[in-house]
Motif scaffolding. Sequence first.
Motif, PDB file in Angstrom:
ATOM      1  N   ASP A 176      57.306 -21.626   3.206  1.00  0.00           N
ATOM      2  CA  ASP A 176      57.144 -21.926   1.692  1.00  0.00           C
ATOM      3  C   ASP A 176      55.900 -21.428   1.139  1.00  0.00           C
ATOM      4  OD1 ASP A 176      55.528 -23.758   3.034  1.00  0.00           O
ATOM      5  OD2 ASP A 176      56.216 -25.369   1.857  1.00  0.00           O
ATOM      6  N   MET A 177      55.189 -20.456   1.881  1.00  0.00           N
ATOM      7  CA  MET A 177      54.027 -20.220   1.452  1.00  0.00           C
ATOM      8  C   MET A 177      53.932 -19.420   0.239  1.00  0.00           C
ATOM      9  SD  MET A 177      50.891 -17.976   3.309  1.00  0.00           S
ATOM     10  CE  MET A 177      50.626 -18.974   4.631  1.00  0.00           C
ATOM     11  N   GLN A 178      53.149 -19.637  -0.730  1.00  0.00           N
ATOM     12  CA  GLN A 178      52.989 -18.858  -2.038  1.00  0.00           C
ATOM     13  C   GLN A 178      51.593 -18.335  -2.140  1.00  0.00           C
ATOM     14  OE1 GLN A 178      54.729 -21.401  -4.899  1.00  0.00           O
ATOM     15  NE2 GLN A 178      56.869 -20.174  -4.836  1.00  0.00           N
ATOM     16  N   LEU A 179      51.272 -17.305  -2.740  1.00  0.00           N
ATOM     17  CA  LEU A 179      49.966 -16.671  -2.857  1.00  0.00           C
ATOM     18  C   LEU A 179      49.669 -16.137  -4.227  1.00  0.00           C
ATOM     19  CD1 LEU A 179      47.520 -15.224  -0.688  1.00  0.00           C
ATOM     20  CD2 LEU A 179      48.722 -13.572  -1.953  1.00  0.00           C
ATOM     21  N   THR A 180      48.393 -16.335  -4.844  1.00  0.00           N
ATOM     22  CA  THR A 180      47.890 -15.601  -5.877  1.00  0.00           C
ATOM     23  C   THR A 180      46.558 -15.116  -5.661  1.00  0.00           C
ATOM     24  OG1 THR A 180      46.916 -17.783  -6.757  1.00  0.00           O
ATOM     25  CG2 THR A 180      49.328 -17.319  -7.431  1.00  0.00           C
ATOM     26  N   TYR A 181      46.213 -14.220  -6.278  1.00  0.00           N
ATOM     27  CA  TYR A 181      44.942 -13.461  -5.972  1.00  0.00           C
ATOM     28  C   TYR A 181      44.422 -13.043  -7.448  1.00  0.00           C
ATOM     29  CZ  TYR A 181      46.890  -8.742  -5.997  1.00  0.00           C
ATOM     30  OH  TYR A 181      47.265  -7.485  -6.303  1.00  0.00           O
ATOM     31  N   ASN A 182      43.175 -13.199  -7.452  1.00  0.00           N
ATOM     32  CA  ASN A 182      42.251 -12.553  -8.662  1.00  0.00           C
ATOM     33  C   ASN A 182      40.973 -12.257  -8.447  1.00  0.00           C
ATOM     34  OD1 ASN A 182      40.889 -15.224  -8.963  1.00  0.00           O
ATOM     35  ND2 ASN A 182      42.849 -15.891  -9.847  1.00  0.00           N
ATOM     36  N   HIS A 183      40.117 -11.809  -9.210  1.00  0.00           N
ATOM     37  CA  HIS A 183      38.679 -11.569  -9.282  1.00  0.00           C
ATOM     38  C   HIS A 183      38.417 -10.408  -8.081  1.00  0.00           C
ATOM     39  CE1 HIS A 183      37.963 -14.557 -12.209  1.00  0.00           C
ATOM     40  NE2 HIS A 183      38.441 -15.505 -11.300  1.00  0.00           N
ATOM     41  N   LEU A 184      39.481  -9.686  -7.846  1.00  0.00           N
ATOM     42  CA  LEU A 184      39.383  -8.633  -6.882  1.00  0.00           C
ATOM     43  C   LEU A 184      38.536  -7.459  -7.401  1.00  0.00           C
ATOM     44  CD1 LEU A 184      42.398  -7.507  -4.624  1.00  0.00           C
ATOM     45  CD2 LEU A 184      40.954  -5.654  -5.721  1.00  0.00           C
ATOM     46  N   GLN A 185      37.506  -7.115  -6.336  1.00  0.00           N
ATOM     47  CA  GLN A 185      36.505  -6.014  -6.823  1.00  0.00           C
ATOM     48  C   GLN A 185      36.170  -5.372  -5.581  1.00  0.00           C
ATOM     49  OE1 GLN A 185      33.371  -8.030  -8.114  1.00  0.00           O
ATOM     50  NE2 GLN A 185      33.644  -7.735 -10.515  1.00  0.00           N
ATOM     51  N   ALA A 186      36.178  -3.913  -5.673  1.00  0.00           N
ATOM     52  CA  ALA A 186      35.626  -3.091  -4.409  1.00  0.00           C
ATOM     53  C   ALA A 186      35.189  -1.741  -4.672  1.00  0.00           C
ATOM     54  CB  ALA A 186      36.889  -3.072  -3.654  1.00  0.00           C
TER      55      ALA A 186
END
Length: 156
Positions: free
Chosen positions: A58-68
């Motif tokens: 049931d894993m869900q994922l969100t991501y943000n503030h990504l910089q590289a």
Amino acid sequence: MHPHEELLHRFYQGFQRRDHAAMAACYHPEATFDDAAFSLRGADIGLMWRMLIERGKDMQLTYNHLQADENGGRAVWDAYYSFSQTKRRVHNHINARFTFKDGKILTHHDHFNFWRWSRQALGPIGWLLGWTPFLQQKVRKSAAEGLAQFKASRGV
């Protein structure tokens, strides 16, 4: 967009799709991964993601503030899942740091509040002992044993 930023987007989008092979393909063969539960090198990193994805149905994922850029990268991501050992719901807020080599992830360090995680995942035991090195070491040992069993069951 810098190529390393594109790489991190591919990594997290693979995670969102539950595609452990796509995630593993983002790592350099000499890569290292560290967080409160695991300290891994090379192919074991991809196996860890495979295990977590297969167990976390049931894993869900969100991501943000990504910089590289050329020097490194970072992201903030949130995982929502039921902890496999207790079936308790967890929302883990994670700050990730990366370095790169040859267009791949060389080092990946995930940091999260272990005491917050342990209270959610383990309940009263986590509330009482989650801040202690004892429980942290116990979780690391259990995670290493779980990954070793997973590898053995897959013939790796």
